[in-house]
Motif scaffolding. Structure first.
Motif, PDB file in Angstrom:
ATOM      1  N   THR A 189     -36.617  13.655  17.972  1.00  0.00           N
ATOM      2  CA  THR A 189     -36.021  13.248  16.707  1.00  0.00           C
ATOM      3  C   THR A 189     -35.593  14.461  15.888  1.00  0.00           C
ATOM      4  OG1 THR A 189     -37.439  11.319  16.749  1.00  0.00           O
ATOM      5  CG2 THR A 189     -36.371  11.826  14.677  1.00  0.00           C
ATOM      6  N   ILE A 190     -36.414  15.505  15.879  1.00  0.00           N
ATOM      7  CA  ILE A 190     -36.023  16.719  15.146  1.00  0.00           C
ATOM      8  C   ILE A 190     -34.709  17.243  15.721  1.00  0.00           C
ATOM      9  CG2 ILE A 190     -36.633  19.124  14.650  1.00  0.00           C
ATOM     10  CD1 ILE A 190     -39.568  18.239  14.616  1.00  0.00           C
ATOM     11  N   ALA A 191     -34.612  17.238  17.058  1.00  0.00           N
ATOM     12  CA  ALA A 191     -33.373  17.707  17.689  1.00  0.00           C
ATOM     13  C   ALA A 191     -32.195  16.829  17.262  1.00  0.00           C
ATOM     14  CB  ALA A 191     -33.526  17.700  19.208  1.00  0.00           C
ATOM     15  N   THR A 192     -32.422  15.525  17.177  1.00  0.00           N
ATOM     16  CA  THR A 192     -31.359  14.633  16.710  1.00  0.00           C
ATOM     17  C   THR A 192     -30.936  14.987  15.286  1.00  0.00           C
ATOM     18  OG1 THR A 192     -32.176  12.847  18.085  1.00  0.00           O
ATOM     19  CG2 THR A 192     -30.781  12.225  16.243  1.00  0.00           C
ATOM     20  N   GLY A 193     -31.919  15.271  14.438  1.00  0.00           N
ATOM     21  CA  GLY A 193     -31.613  15.626  13.057  1.00  0.00           C
ATOM     22  C   GLY A 193     -30.732  16.860  12.990  1.00  0.00           C
ATOM     23  N   VAL A 194     -31.134  17.917  13.728  1.00  0.00           N
ATOM     24  CA  VAL A 194     -30.346  19.148  13.747  1.00  0.00           C
ATOM     25  C   VAL A 194     -28.942  18.852  14.264  1.00  0.00           C
ATOM     26  CG1 VAL A 194     -30.156  21.438  14.783  1.00  0.00           C
ATOM     27  CG2 VAL A 194     -32.394  20.576  14.099  1.00  0.00           C
ATOM     28  N   ILE A 226     -33.398  14.706   5.919  1.00  0.00           N
ATOM     29  CA  ILE A 226     -34.793  14.257   5.754  1.00  0.00           C
ATOM     30  C   ILE A 226     -35.561  14.462   7.060  1.00  0.00           C
ATOM     31  CG2 ILE A 226     -36.303  12.354   5.109  1.00  0.00           C
ATOM     32  CD1 ILE A 226     -34.115  11.090   3.571  1.00  0.00           C
ATOM     33  N   ILE A 227     -34.935  14.122   8.190  1.00  0.00           N
ATOM     34  CA  ILE A 227     -35.615  14.274   9.479  1.00  0.00           C
ATOM     35  C   ILE A 227     -36.031  15.724   9.692  1.00  0.00           C
ATOM     36  CG2 ILE A 227     -35.244  14.310  11.980  1.00  0.00           C
ATOM     37  CD1 ILE A 227     -33.604  11.763  11.693  1.00  0.00           C
ATOM     38  N   MET A 308     -28.062   8.382  -2.829  1.00  0.00           N
ATOM     39  CA  MET A 308     -28.763   8.693  -1.579  1.00  0.00           C
ATOM     40  C   MET A 308     -29.419  10.066  -1.645  1.00  0.00           C
ATOM     41  SD  MET A 308     -26.869   7.017   1.657  1.00  0.00           S
ATOM     42  CE  MET A 308     -25.252   7.701   1.431  1.00  0.00           C
ATOM     43  N   VAL A 309     -28.720  11.027  -2.268  1.00  0.00           N
ATOM     44  CA  VAL A 309     -29.318  12.351  -2.388  1.00  0.00           C
ATOM     45  C   VAL A 309     -30.586  12.268  -3.238  1.00  0.00           C
ATOM     46  CG1 VAL A 309     -28.976  14.706  -3.242  1.00  0.00           C
ATOM     47  CG2 VAL A 309     -27.120  13.526  -2.057  1.00  0.00           C
ATOM     48  N   SER A 310     -30.526  11.517  -4.356  1.00  0.00           N
ATOM     49  CA  SER A 310     -31.736  11.437  -5.192  1.00  0.00           C
ATOM     50  C   SER A 310     -32.862  10.737  -4.464  1.00  0.00           C
ATOM     51  CB  SER A 310     -31.483  10.710  -6.518  1.00  0.00           C
ATOM     52  OG  SER A 310     -30.134  10.470  -6.719  1.00  0.00           O
ATOM     53  N   ILE A 311     -32.528   9.694  -3.702  1.00  0.00           N
ATOM     54  CA  ILE A 311     -33.579   9.008  -2.949  1.00  0.00           C
ATOM     55  C   ILE A 311     -34.222   9.981  -1.963  1.00  0.00           C
ATOM     56  CG2 ILE A 311     -34.026   7.229  -1.222  1.00  0.00           C
ATOM     57  CD1 ILE A 311     -31.923   5.496  -2.598  1.00  0.00           C
ATOM     58  N   ALA A 312     -33.374  10.784  -1.310  1.00  0.00           N
ATOM     59  CA  ALA A 312     -33.905  11.733  -0.328  1.00  0.00           C
ATOM     60  C   ALA A 312     -34.871  12.708  -0.988  1.00  0.00           C
ATOM     61  CB  ALA A 312     -32.769  12.495   0.340  1.00  0.00           C
ATOM     62  N   ILE A 313     -34.489  13.238  -2.162  1.00  0.00           N
ATOM     63  CA  ILE A 313     -35.359  14.210  -2.829  1.00  0.00           C
ATOM     64  C   ILE A 313     -36.650  13.524  -3.286  1.00  0.00           C
ATOM     65  CG2 ILE A 313     -35.570  15.723  -4.830  1.00  0.00           C
ATOM     66  CD1 ILE A 313     -32.476  16.120  -4.578  1.00  0.00           C
TER      67      ILE A 313
END
Ligand SMILES: [Cu+2]
Lengths: 642, 211
Positions: A189-194, A226-227, A308-313
């Motif tokens: 999953t980390i690789a997917t995020g990158v 986020i990932i 979405m950015v605020s939700i992420a933070i």
């Protein structure tokens, strides 16, 4: 083996029969080579996406059967359909599978299916790595599923809180399966995020600025961020617990200075953002579906992005709300209570934007749109009860009760699962060149949605009535019996909905309407500009993007995807297929089995295999090829696009 | 953004001589950027291990404390070896940009050797501590110590293997945009590990000697 009881025996037999059946069918029709050449070694993001989705649907079935077994066990006071051990294993695997082996791969499947097409490029940033991500998830899912018949499944809940899951209280390999399988899929999953972060940042078609990207792509971008920052925390939490269990360390034991709360903190520093990893892409899907079927551009595009950015933070500063009752004190609890409630604000902004997108639109209630519209009221119930849970003193009442169970099912099913179904109906023609049946789709929607509400809404009341989660059976006289029975019928109705969906897939494969246009919904974004299914290279010519809803603009201006006639194509550079990702993942599986059973020879063989396959990749230089112009011309001519 | 489409997987651009060799393909810059993002996530991993270590530091459960355990000579030599290896690794990149393959390979070999010195001292320290009874199983503090420092050591060992593989590729193929990109990425990795070590040196060893 022999003392494990009829349930395990039956599973053993079924697994053996299914395996023999699959091998027999593949051998009889001589499909092994086809399977290897076209699927197992592919680095094509569209095929990888489809494989993710197949696996996710299988896992939805497995997790759903777990759910039905639990509902059967709880449907009446004093039942003993399952024994207590199995019940514990089943609620643990139900939660783990649904979140990590169903919701995530389903959404990541759509990352793969849609994102490169939406931004007008030919592949993801790192196609080889993408194949590794998929196979790591796949072998991890197999390892996890195997636990039920080999050595016992984990039984500590999907959160697997210490110190309960330390060896002294929870011996045997079950918990190790949880730790190792999640670790392996987490690496993928980390690789997917990158991969998707870079794909979206660096590979957009000319003219596609960030603020012209389709909303689904935006949601994938934020999810990838986020990932990348959340998953390493899970990696650490799992690794430390595995070190405790396999090597006798004392991170989370109560003896020798360990601190169980450190695990709980680490787990939820990952776990809460994880909630948004599985919800934001679904938000992206709903945005696409609403604007497509309301025939309007998305209302409040920039507000959606900012939300979405605020939700992420915010998602990174709320984790303590999962253990308000730990006794951290009013200061800490207030901070995390308020930060949690704050998430309701950007989420509300998004809901209103979707409503305004539909306002005065020419709405077409296709199956995809039904799921999107059905999402709003149901998700609202989940979100509002979430705010109720965010009040620390009130949480002392709700904590670990069925109120909580109802809340997170309303969020995750109405958000993620409805989103996945919407996306399946929406992108099915793009993936397979055939539309799913709308009539069956409506049956699927109504049975599932009604069943879902019958199953989960009464749980809010059960929570108030004092029923706690994870109880295996209960006595008559509490007044819980009838409510539980009704819920079980709701769960069965959801199962019926799932069967409608499966039947729809089979029916449509034979009789479904073919999509010859590439754009069956008269949609707005670039994935609909190419043929269905998209050719290997996605776009014969990279599109020039002139605004938001790029394909809609092109249609309005009478442009086609291949541009003016007569301009010659250029050869297209594509990555080669490779068998190494699956082989490497098998070595991960072997190493994983070694760590599960503390059989170190196996672990060393597996890890050595991983290192060798990585080294072989490093020494590989000939890893791409060019598609010649003639072949492109032939493909495009066959699609009628010359 | 304009060349992003040809970027993916290759593309034929005229080579701009002012651009370092490792950036000579768009795809190379993509991979280097991807590696930076990966390092971001690796940084989160180390942060969690640091946080756990700090929480566990005083939890010695009657076992040795950090002050009793740490050997100043040992960790000083380790630190010097690793910091110096970051410098020699930088020299390798410098020679790479000058197109000087042999000097580059030499500096890489010196970097590998210094890395091996570092690992040698670390393993010696671990073995001595463990045989004197300070094991991972002794206390929460030692669990966290071995895990944090050991994870860094694993990273360094991976770096040594990786760099060794690249030396072979350089000898066989010389400095090309692809080999240059690979060496550049391993050098970012190496400097990153150096930076993490500075934190380990400060938070674990120096602080551990004082507190
Ligand atoms: Cu939460």
């Amino acid at each position: 083996m022999l003392d494990e009881g009829p349930m395990i025996w039956t599973s053993d037999v079924l697994i053996v029969l299914a395996t023999i059946g699959i091998i027999a069918v593949l051998s009889y029709f001589k499909l092994w080579k086809w399977l290897w050449d076209n699927w197992l070694t592919t680095v094509d993001h569209k095929k990888i996406g489809i494989m993710y989705l197949i696996a996710a649907i299988l896992m939805l079935f497995r997790g759903g059967v777990d759910g039905l077994l639990m509902r059967a066990q709880l449907s009446w006071p004093g039942l003993h359909i399952l024994n207590a051990d199995h019940y514990d294993q089943i609620f643990t695997t139900h939660g783990t599978i649904m979140i990590l082996f169903m919701a995530m791969p389903a959404l990541i499947g759509f990352f793969n299916v849609a994102v490169p097409l939406q931004i007008g490029c030919r592949d993801v940033a790192f196609p080889y790595l993408n194949a590794i991500s998929f196979w790591l998830f796949f072998v991890a899912a197999m390892l996890f599923n195997l636990s039920f018949v080999v050595g016992g499944s984990p039984d500590g809940g999907w959160t697997s809180y210490t110190p309960y899951v330390e060896t002294m209280f929870d011996p045997g390999p079950g918990e190790n399966y949880f730790l190792v399988a999640l670790q392996i899929t987490g690496i993928g999953t980390i690789a997917t995020g990158v991969n998707f972060l870079l794909t979206i940042l660096r590979m957009r078609a000319p003219g596609m600025t960030l603020m012209r990207m389709p909303m689904f792509t935006w949601s994938v971008f934020i999810t990838s961020v986020i990932i990348v920052f959340a998953f390493p925390v899970l990696t650490v939490a799992l690794a430390l617990l595995l070190i405790d269990r396999d090597f006798g360390a004392h991170f989370f034991t109560v003896t020798a200075g360990g601190m169980p709360m450190q695990y709980v903190n680490l787990f939820w520093i990952w776990g809460h953002p994880e909630v948004y990893i599985v919800i934001l892409p679904a938000f992206g899907i709903f945005s696409e579906v609403f604007s497509t079927f309301a025939r309007k551009r998305l209302f409040g595009y920039s507000a959606m992005v900012v939300s979405m950015v605020s939700i992420a933070i915010l998602s990174f500063v709320v984790w303590v709300h999962h253990f308000f009752t730990m006794g951290a004190g009013p200061g800490v609890n207030s901070f995390f209570g308020v930060s949690t409630m704050a998430i309701a604000v950007p989420t509300g902004v998004k809901l209103f934007n979707w409503l305004f997108t539909m306002h005065k639109g020419r709405i077409e209630y296709t199956s995809a749109m039904l799921w999107a519209v059905g999402f709003i009221p149901n998700f609202l119930i989940g979100g509002l009860t979430g705010v109720m849970l965010a009040v620390p003193p009130a949480d002392y009442q709700y904590h670990n009760s069925y109120f909580l169970v109802a809340h997170f099912h309303y969020v995750l099913i109405a958000g993620t699962v409805f989103g996945v179904f919407a996306a399946l109906y929406y992108w099915w023609p793009k993936m397979f060149g055939v539309l799913l049946n709308e009539r069956l789709g409506r049956w699927h929607f109504w049975t599932f949605m009604i069943g879902f509400n019958i199953c989960f809404f009464p749980m809010f009341f059960l929570g108030f009535m004092g029923m706690t989660r994870r109880v295996y059976t209960y006595q008559a006289g509490y007044g819980w019996g009838v409510i539980n029975l009704i819920e079980t019928f709701g769960a069965l109705l959801m199962g019926v909905g799932f069967l409608f969906f499966v039947y729809n897939i089979l029916w449509s494969a034979r009789f479904g309407e073919r999509d010859t246009t590439g754009d069956p919904w008269d949609a707005r974004t670039l994935e609909w500009a190419t043929t269905s299914p998209a050719p290997h290279y996605n776009f014969a010519r990279i599109p020039e993007v002139k605004g938001r809803d790029a394909w809609w603009l092109m249609k309005k201006n009478g442009e086609t995807i291949n541009g003016p006639k007569g301009v010659p194509f250029e050869p297209i550079h594509m990555p080669n297929d490779s068998g190494r990702p699956i082989i490497m993942s098998v070595f991960f599986f072997i190493a994983g089995a070694g760590f599960v059973f503390e059989w170190w020879i196996l672990a060393i063989i597996g890890l050595a295999g991983v290192l060798v396959t990585m080294a072989l990749r490093s020494f590989e230089y000939d890893d791409h090829h060019y598609i010649p112009v003639e072949e492109i011309e032939k493909t495009e001519a066959a699609a009628g696009r010359l | 953004m304009s060349d992003a489409h040809t970027a993916v997987h290759g593309g034929h651009h005229p080579v701009d001589p002012s651009v370092p060799v490792e950036y000579h393909h768009e795809e190379n810059s993509l991979r280097i950027a991807g590696f930076w993002v990966f390092l971001g996530s690796d940084l989160v991993l180390f942060s969690c291990l640091f946080a756990t270590y700090v929480v566990m530091h005083g939890r010695t459960a009657g076992g040795p404390t950090s002050n009793q355990l740490f050997d100043v000579t040992g960790f000083t030599i380790e630190t010097i070896a690793l910091l110096f290896s970051s410098f020699t690794c930088g020299l390798a990149t410098y020679e790479m940009r000058r197109g000087n393959r042999n000097a580059m390979v030499m500096w890489l070999l010196i970097t590998i050797a210094l890395g091996l010195v570092f690992i040698g001292f670390e393993v010696t320290e671990f073995v001595q501590d463990a045989s004197s009874g300070a094991r991972m199983q002794t206390s929460g503090f030692l669990s966290a110590f071995y895990t944090l420092v050991g994870t860094h050591g694993c990273h360094v060992s991976m770096g040594i293997l990786w760099m060794t593989g690249l030396v072979f590729q350089l000898l066989r193929r010389g400095i090309t945009p692809i080999t240059a990109r690979k060496v550049f990425i391993v050098s970012i990795y190496w400097h990153f590990l150096d930076a993490v070590w500075i934190f380990i040196f400060t938070v674990v060893y120096l602080t551990g000697k004082v507190l």
